[in-house]
Design a protein around this motif. Sequence first.
Motif, mmCIF file in Angstrom:
data_model
loop_
_atom_site.group_PDB
_atom_site.id
_atom_site.type_symbol
_atom_site.label_atom_id
_atom_site.label_comp_id
_atom_site.label_asym_id
_atom_site.label_seq_id
_atom_site.Cartn_x
_atom_site.Cartn_y
_atom_site.Cartn_z
ATOM 1 N N LEU A 52 0.648 -1.321 0.079
ATOM 2 C CA LEU A 52 0.401 0.093 -0.125
ATOM 3 C C LEU A 52 0.656 1.635 -0.158
ATOM 4 C CD1 LEU A 52 -2.621 1.727 0.790
ATOM 5 C CD2 LEU A 52 -2.302 1.310 2.794
ATOM 6 N N HIS B 80 -5.437 -5.835 5.302
ATOM 7 C CA HIS B 80 -6.678 -6.131 4.144
ATOM 8 C C HIS B 80 -6.825 -7.301 4.791
ATOM 9 C CE1 HIS B 80 -7.650 -7.050 0.309
ATOM 10 N NE2 HIS B 80 -8.320 -6.924 1.127
ATOM 11 N N VAL C 64 -2.958 0.742 -4.619
ATOM 12 C CA VAL C 64 -2.628 -0.847 -4.369
ATOM 13 C C VAL C 64 -2.325 -0.942 -4.887
ATOM 14 C CG1 VAL C 64 -4.195 -0.410 -1.943
ATOM 15 C CG2 VAL C 64 -4.893 -1.375 -3.683
ATOM 16 N N THR D 187 2.545 -5.512 -7.368
ATOM 17 C CA THR D 187 3.038 -6.897 -6.508
ATOM 18 C C THR D 187 3.408 -8.008 -6.625
ATOM 19 O OG1 THR D 187 1.971 -7.485 -4.340
ATOM 20 C CG2 THR D 187 0.429 -7.526 -6.102
#
Length: 580
Positions: free
Chosen positions: A114, A235, A263, A294
């Motif tokens: 994040l 999360h 994100v 990610t």
Amino acid sequence: MKQNLLFVCLFYALGIQAAEINITPDSSLTDAIRKAREMKRLGKATQVTIHLGAGTYFLYEPLRLRPEDSGLKLVGKDAVISGGIKITGWKKQGKLLIADVPDFNGRPIDFRQLWVNGQKAIRARDVSDFEQMHCIRTYDKKNHILWVPKKAVEKIIKASYAEMVLHEMWCTSNLRIKSVEIQGDSAAVRFHNPEAKLQFEHPWPSPMTPDTKHPSPFYLTNAKELIDEPGEWYHDIREHKLYYMPRINEKLEMRNEKWTAVVPVLETLVEVIGSAEHPVRNITIEGVTFSHTTWMRPSEKGHVPLQAGMYLKEAYKLRPQIDRPNNHKLDNQGWLGRAAAAIELRYTEDINFDECRFEHLGGSGLDYAIACRRGTTTNCIFTDIAMNGYVCGSFSPEGLETHLPYQPTDFREVCTGQVVNNCEFYDVTNEDWGCVAICAGYVSGINIEHNTIHDVSYTGISLGWGWNRDMVCMKDNKVHANLIYNYAQHMYDCAGIYTLGNQPGTVISENVVKDIATPSYVHDPNHWFYLYTDEGSSNITIKDNWTPSEKFLKNANGPGNIWENNGPQVNENIKRNAGK
């Protein structure tokens, strides 16, 4: 509407028909690439440049550059290509802020990073200062148990998706916690598979126990119960809720509507993929920033690496050991996988990056993976990257046991002739501490020069692979005039510059390595080096490198290495010119 934001200009000079396409963040970058491809196919242009206007280009899938896109140029001063989405609708809940996590592209999402106002937030963990990490007490290989202090795990006993990040000599493992069982002042921690099986079967690297005087530390993460410091988040994947404890300055920014939370939803932003017969050729990307990716394997299957972030798919100890002619006996076997990168290249020629930024990334940065010939990476910045910054070459094909020599029948598989120069790497390897800034495996003719590397978790430059002195496909590599400092922020058994394997014609020269970090929790506080030729390193020349002292290691080397004039006596001009 989007078509109105795409402008095409044609220029004619010396028989070259050049075209320029101008786009804005409100238009489709994918459509612009297809437009350029069709212009060349139809003979309307032989060279096409796409100019990206300032702003952020959010992707829903990776951009794909194919052999038909050869000759393309992307120019994007102040343009950001992002694999993220914005999170809005925050509400206050005590000391925390809470927001709904929307679906993306018709599916619920999960993520491991994040960013708030461009700053990376901290995935909730049990310590804010890594010097305060708890250490394991012992481990049970047969039953796949790590024994830890009771007080270390009391907060997360009921947490659904908590993880342990375990420090192991030169690697860290991400282990998804399956259960915690308290027994007296200790706790038995068990993990999910496949990482539980991998963790307790592979011998290297191994967790250290108290009898070694330097037991392995660990920290816990990914539980709402661990949010206790500003900047931490969690999360809740079941409830699709994001919890965040804002920093002091962020509270004011939120009131002033200057709040941006992002994100990542993609693992890769750009794929450049050809074939052996039809490589992608002559593409230049200039001035573009690549952000917000990610890498989800650790959340799904854990992450147990062997070295440099290359994760084990299967590994175990060998009894009896394997005799290897020309090498010492082999006591373990392993087969590897490779983390996703923001940009991945396969079967390419002359794919170049100039003045680009690679930042806010949850995997690696730029990866010339296989069969890439030439290609320059110049004047680029790599920062805030979870894993390796720049990656090049094979780290053993998936079907090849990683200690076996790699000498492919088709030499086109080998990444050859890459150049990395005048780049800066810092705050990379900030999640997988066993990764490195520049990670080159089985490569030939790579030139790594005049880069600045600092504030990394482990080694600065790693060159070579295989733990083997047999002749392989590596040769004629160059590591020249790089400046490396403040390395080994979290791991030892490291060096500013580290090598593996037989590399005839390779020269490491005129580099400056200094200022190693001194974390208290490493497995052996004396086991660090400025220069380190590790197992199988052969036929390498190491000369005229400036270091504060001659703290070097030559471990299980092969023949033909030349060490000449390395240490504090090296000419001051070399010291002044490194990294420039």
